[in-house]
Scaffold this motif. Structure first.
Motif, PDB file in Angstrom:
ATOM      1  N   GLU A  14      45.316  46.093  35.194  1.00 51.38           N
ATOM      2  CA  GLU A  14      45.448  46.138  36.657  1.00 51.38           C
ATOM      3  C   GLU A  14      46.830  45.659  37.095  1.00 51.38           C
ATOM      4  O   GLU A  14      47.475  46.276  37.972  1.00 51.38           O
ATOM      5  CB  GLU A  14      44.374  45.251  37.303  1.00 51.38           C
ATOM      6  N   ARG A  27      42.860  48.545  43.148  1.00 48.17           N
ATOM      7  CA  ARG A  27      41.720  47.636  43.302  1.00 48.17           C
ATOM      8  C   ARG A  27      41.200  47.257  41.923  1.00 48.17           C
ATOM      9  O   ARG A  27      40.941  48.108  41.086  1.00 48.17           O
ATOM     10  CB  ARG A  27      40.604  48.308  44.104  1.00 48.17           C
ATOM     11  N   ALA A  66      38.599  45.142  39.122  1.00 48.16           N
ATOM     12  CA  ALA A  66      37.170  44.933  38.877  1.00 48.16           C
ATOM     13  C   ALA A  66      36.849  43.452  38.947  1.00 48.16           C
ATOM     14  O   ALA A  66      37.741  42.592  38.934  1.00 48.16           O
ATOM     15  CB  ALA A  66      36.797  45.479  37.501  1.00 48.16           C
ATOM     16  N   GLU A  67      35.583  43.145  39.055  1.00 45.31           N
ATOM     17  CA  GLU A  67      35.168  41.747  39.066  1.00 45.31           C
ATOM     18  C   GLU A  67      35.514  41.110  37.714  1.00 45.31           C
ATOM     19  O   GLU A  67      35.267  41.683  36.662  1.00 45.31           O
ATOM     20  CB  GLU A  67      33.661  41.651  39.309  1.00 45.31           C
ATOM     21  N   SER A 102      41.302  52.460  41.308  1.00 47.31           N
ATOM     22  CA  SER A 102      40.403  51.305  41.183  1.00 47.31           C
ATOM     23  C   SER A 102      39.809  51.246  39.783  1.00 47.31           C
ATOM     24  O   SER A 102      39.698  52.253  39.085  1.00 47.31           O
ATOM     25  CB  SER A 102      39.281  51.384  42.214  1.00 47.31           C
ATOM     26  N   PHE A 103      39.423  50.003  39.379  1.00 45.46           N
ATOM     27  CA  PHE A 103      38.815  49.744  38.084  1.00 45.46           C
ATOM     28  C   PHE A 103      37.416  49.178  38.302  1.00 45.46           C
ATOM     29  O   PHE A 103      37.176  48.430  39.244  1.00 45.46           O
ATOM     30  CB  PHE A 103      39.657  48.758  37.271  1.00 45.46           C
ATOM     31  N   GLU A 104      36.511  49.534  37.396  1.00 44.53           N
ATOM     32  CA  GLU A 104      35.135  49.041  37.503  1.00 44.53           C
ATOM     33  C   GLU A 104      34.556  48.854  36.105  1.00 44.53           C
ATOM     34  O   GLU A 104      34.760  49.692  35.221  1.00 44.53           O
ATOM     35  CB  GLU A 104      34.270  50.029  38.287  1.00 44.53           C
ATOM     36  N   ILE A 105      33.857  47.743  35.902  1.00 51.50           N
ATOM     37  CA  ILE A 105      33.186  47.454  34.629  1.00 51.50           C
ATOM     38  C   ILE A 105      31.682  47.670  34.815  1.00 51.50           C
ATOM     39  O   ILE A 105      31.092  47.155  35.760  1.00 51.50           O
ATOM     40  CB  ILE A 105      33.470  46.017  34.160  1.00 51.50           C
ATOM     41  N   GLN A 106      31.091  48.410  33.902  1.00 53.82           N
ATOM     42  CA  GLN A 106      29.663  48.745  33.995  1.00 53.82           C
ATOM     43  C   GLN A 106      28.967  48.385  32.688  1.00 53.82           C
ATOM     44  O   GLN A 106      29.588  48.294  31.630  1.00 53.82           O
ATOM     45  CB  GLN A 106      29.481  50.244  34.277  1.00 53.82           C
ATOM     46  N   HIS A 137      39.189  55.016  38.469  1.00 52.31           N
ATOM     47  CA  HIS A 137      38.950  56.022  39.504  1.00 52.31           C
ATOM     48  C   HIS A 137      40.193  56.163  40.372  1.00 52.31           C
ATOM     49  O   HIS A 137      40.843  55.177  40.729  1.00 52.31           O
ATOM     50  CB  HIS A 137      37.763  55.614  40.378  1.00 52.31           C
ATOM     51  N   THR A 186      37.525  60.410  37.885  1.00 52.77           N
ATOM     52  CA  THR A 186      37.046  59.150  37.321  1.00 52.77           C
ATOM     53  C   THR A 186      36.909  59.314  35.815  1.00 52.77           C
ATOM     54  O   THR A 186      36.155  60.163  35.334  1.00 52.77           O
ATOM     55  CB  THR A 186      35.680  58.751  37.916  1.00 52.77           C
ATOM     56  N   THR A 231      35.874  57.277  32.385  1.00 53.81           N
ATOM     57  CA  THR A 231      35.120  56.092  31.986  1.00 53.81           C
ATOM     58  C   THR A 231      35.126  55.971  30.472  1.00 53.81           C
ATOM     59  O   THR A 231      34.711  56.881  29.763  1.00 53.81           O
ATOM     60  CB  THR A 231      33.663  56.162  32.482  1.00 53.81           C
TER      61      THR A 231
END
Length: 468
Positions: free
Chosen positions: A328, A343, A345-346, A380-384, A395, A456, A458
Motif C-alpha cells: 500500500e 485505500r 486493508a484492515e 483499494s486492497f482487501e484481505i479475505q 481493486h 479486481t 484476487t
C-alpha cells in the motif's frame, strides 16, 4: 540383445500355467475319486455289519442251547447272505479254559486259538488278510456283546475305475494342453490388438504434427488409462511447443523494437552537427531503453527458472497484513502525481502459507497495473478468508478489461492495446509472472473485470492453519 515380445511371454507363461493346472486337476480328481470310493465301500461294510448284528440279536436257540457261535438256523441264514464276513465268539469251557469259535461264509464254526484273547484274535485275522494284500481289502471290525463281527470288502472295483481314470487323464493331458494353448494363443492375440493399435497410433504422433491423438476408449480399461496418459503428455508437449514458438516469436518481436530504437538513437547521436545537449538526450534515451530491455530479459529469466521449478519459493506461515501494508505504501508513492485514492486493508494479522517476498512481488505487479490503467478514481486492497484460504484483492476503478480478453491477459507479452501499453512502460510479462509465482506457492489468481468500470485481481493462498 533382442527382448521377447509380450505375446510370446504370455503364451509361454500360459503354457506353464496350463501344465501345472491340468496336472494338479488330474491329481485332485484321482484323489477325490479314491476318497469317494473308499467312503462308498465303508458305508457298504457298515450296512452289512448292521444286518449281521441285527440277525445275531434276533435269534436264540429254541431249546435254550447255542451252537458254538450262533444257533444253527441263524448260521444257515448268515451263510446265505453271501457277504464276506467273519464272526468270532469267545466262550469259557470246563476248567475255565477260554475258547474262541468263528463262523465264516465258506466254512462252519470252528474253535481257533485256544486261550487267545479277543485282541490277539483280531490281530491274527488282520495279519492273515494282510498276507493276501492289505491294500486290496478293507476290514470293518465291530464288537457286539460276546461277538466280534468282521466284514471284508474288496477295493478292486473302485481302484480299477480310479486307475483307468488316472491313465486316461495322463493320456489326455498333452492333448488338453495343446488345445487350450491354441485357444489361449488366440485370446492373447485378440487381447493385444488394442495394444498394437495404441503403439501404432503413438508412433504416428510426429514432432512436427502433435495434433494426432490415440483413439479412446481402447476397449481395455488399463490401455485406456495408458492412452489417456499419453494423450495428456502429448497435450502438455503441444502446449509447451506452442508456448515456445509463441515465446520465440514474441521475444523476437519485443526485442526487435528496443534494439531498433537503440540503433536509431545511436545513429541520430552520431550524425554531424549534433550538439552536446542533443547527444546527452540521445544517451539518456539509450540508457532508458537498455534499462527496459534489461528488465524484460530479467523477467524472461525469472519465468524460465519458475517454469523449470528452479526458483526458490518458501512455504511457511507469514503475516499477509504486513505485506499488504508495505505494498500500500509503495502504491501511494506511485500514485502521488495522479488523482488516485489508495485505500488500505484492515491491518489485522492474518497468517497465510507461502513466500512473503514472492507474495509482495505479485501484489506489486497487480498494484502497478492498477495505477497504470486507472486515470482517476481509486485503488483499494482487501484481505479475505474463505474455505481455508486467504485472499488479497486489488481493486481499481480504471478502464477495465473486455470479457473476450480475460482469458489471455496472463499470456506472455499480451497487451490489449500494444501501443498504449508500451507507452505506459509495461513489458507484457507482469501478470504472467504473478500467476506463475502464485502457482509456485500452491495458490492462484482470480480476476473479475467490467469494461469502463474497473478490475479486481484476487490472490488466493492457503491459510497457515491448513496443511500445505
Amino acid at each position: 540383445m533382442s527382448e521377447p515380445r509380450v505375446a510370446d511371454l504370455l503364451r509361454l507363461r500360459l503354457t506353464r500355467l496350463l501344465w501345472a493346472a491340468l496336472a494338479l486337476h488330474a491329481v485332485v480328481l484321482t484323489a477325490v475319486f479314491a476318497l469317494a470310493g473308499e467312503s462308498v465301500l465303508r458305508r457298504s461294510l457298515e450296512r452289512s455289519a448292521d444286518v449281521i448284528q441285527s440277525l445275531l440279536g434276533r435269534y436264540a436257540d429254541p431249546q435254550g442251547e447255542r451252537t458254538n457261535v450262533a444257533p444253527a438256523m441263524l448260521a444257515d441264514q448268515l451263510l446265505g447272505t453271501g457277504e464276506a464276513f467273519l464272526i468270532t465268539r469267545a466262550i469259557t469251557e470246563g476248567q475255565g479254559q477260554n475258547t474262541t469259535y468263528f463262523l465264516t461264509a465258506d466254512m462252519p464254526a470252528k474253535a481257533v486259538a485256544p486261550g487267545a484273547s479277543r485282541d490277539e484274535i483280531h490281530d491274527r485275522l488282520v495279519a492273515a488278510i494282510t498276507e493276501r494284500g492289505r491294500w486290496r481289502y478293507r476290514v470293518l471290525h465291530r464288537r457286539a456283546g460276546e461277538f466280534d463281527i468282521y466284514v471284508v470288502g474288496r477295493r478292486a472295483p473302485y481302484l480299477l475305475a480310479v486307475a483307468v481314470g488316472t491313465v486316461a487323464a495322463l493320456l489326455l493331458l498333452p492333448l488338453a494342453v495343446v488345445l487350450v494353448r491354441r485357444a489361449a494363443g488366440r485370446s492373447v492375440f485378440e487381447t493385444l490388438i488394442p495394444l498394437d493399435r495404441v503403439v501404432r497410433q503413438t508412433g504416428d504422433i510426429a514432432p512436427h504434427d502433435l495434433s494426432q491423438r490415440i483413439t479412446m476408449p481402447t476397449g481395455v480399461q488399463e490401455l485406456s488409462i495408458l492412452a489417456e496418459t499419453i494423450n495428456g503428455l502429448v497435450d502438455r508437449v503441444q502446449r509447451s511447443q506452442a508456448a515456445l514458438e509463441a515465446f520465440t516469436a514474441d521475444a523476437s518481436h519485443e526485442l526487435r523494437t528496443p534494439l531498433t530504437h537503440l540503433r536509431a538513437q545511436a545513429q541520430w547521436a552520431l550524425a554531424e552537427h549534433r550538439g552536446l545537449e542533443e547527444m546527452r538526450d540521445a544517451a539518456a534515451a539509450i540508457v532508458r531503453e537498455v534499462d527496459d530491455t534489461t528488465r524484460m530479459i530479467e523477467d524472461l529469466l525469472l519465468l524460465a527458472r519458475g517454469e523449470n521449478r528452479q526458483l526458490a519459493v518458501a512455504h511457511e506461515p507469514f503475516d499477509v497484513a504486513a505485506v499488504v501494508q508495505e505494498v500500500e505504501e509503495i502504491t501511494r508513492a506511485m500514485a502521488v502525481d495522479r488523482h488516485l485514492d489508495v485505500r488500505g486493508a484492515e491491518s489485522v494479522p492474518t497468517l497465510a502459507r507461502g513466500d512473503a517476498l514472492r507474495t509482495r512481488q505479485i501484489l506489486l505487479n497487480l498494484a502497478t497495473n492498477a495505477v497504470r490503467y486507472t486515470g482517476t478514481g481509486s485503488v483499494s486492497f482487501e484481505i479475505q478468508r474463505q474455505n481455508g484460504h486467504v485472499g488479497i484483492a486489488v481493486h481499481d476503478t480504471g478502464i477495465g478489461i473486455d470479457a473476450e480478453h480475460l482469458g489471455r491477459i496472463f499470456d506472455r507479452f499480451f497487451r490489449i492495446e500494444p501501443s498504449r501499453a508500451r507507452s505506459l512502460g509495461g513489458t507484457g510479462l507482469g501478470l504472467t509472472i504473478a500467476r506463475l509465482l502464485a502457482e509456485l506457492q500452491s495458490g492462484h489468481i482470480e480476476v473479475a473485470s467490467q469494461l469502463g468500470k474497473g478490475s479486481t485481481f484476487t490472490l488466493w493462498l492457503a491459510a497457515a492453519d491448513q496443511r500445505p
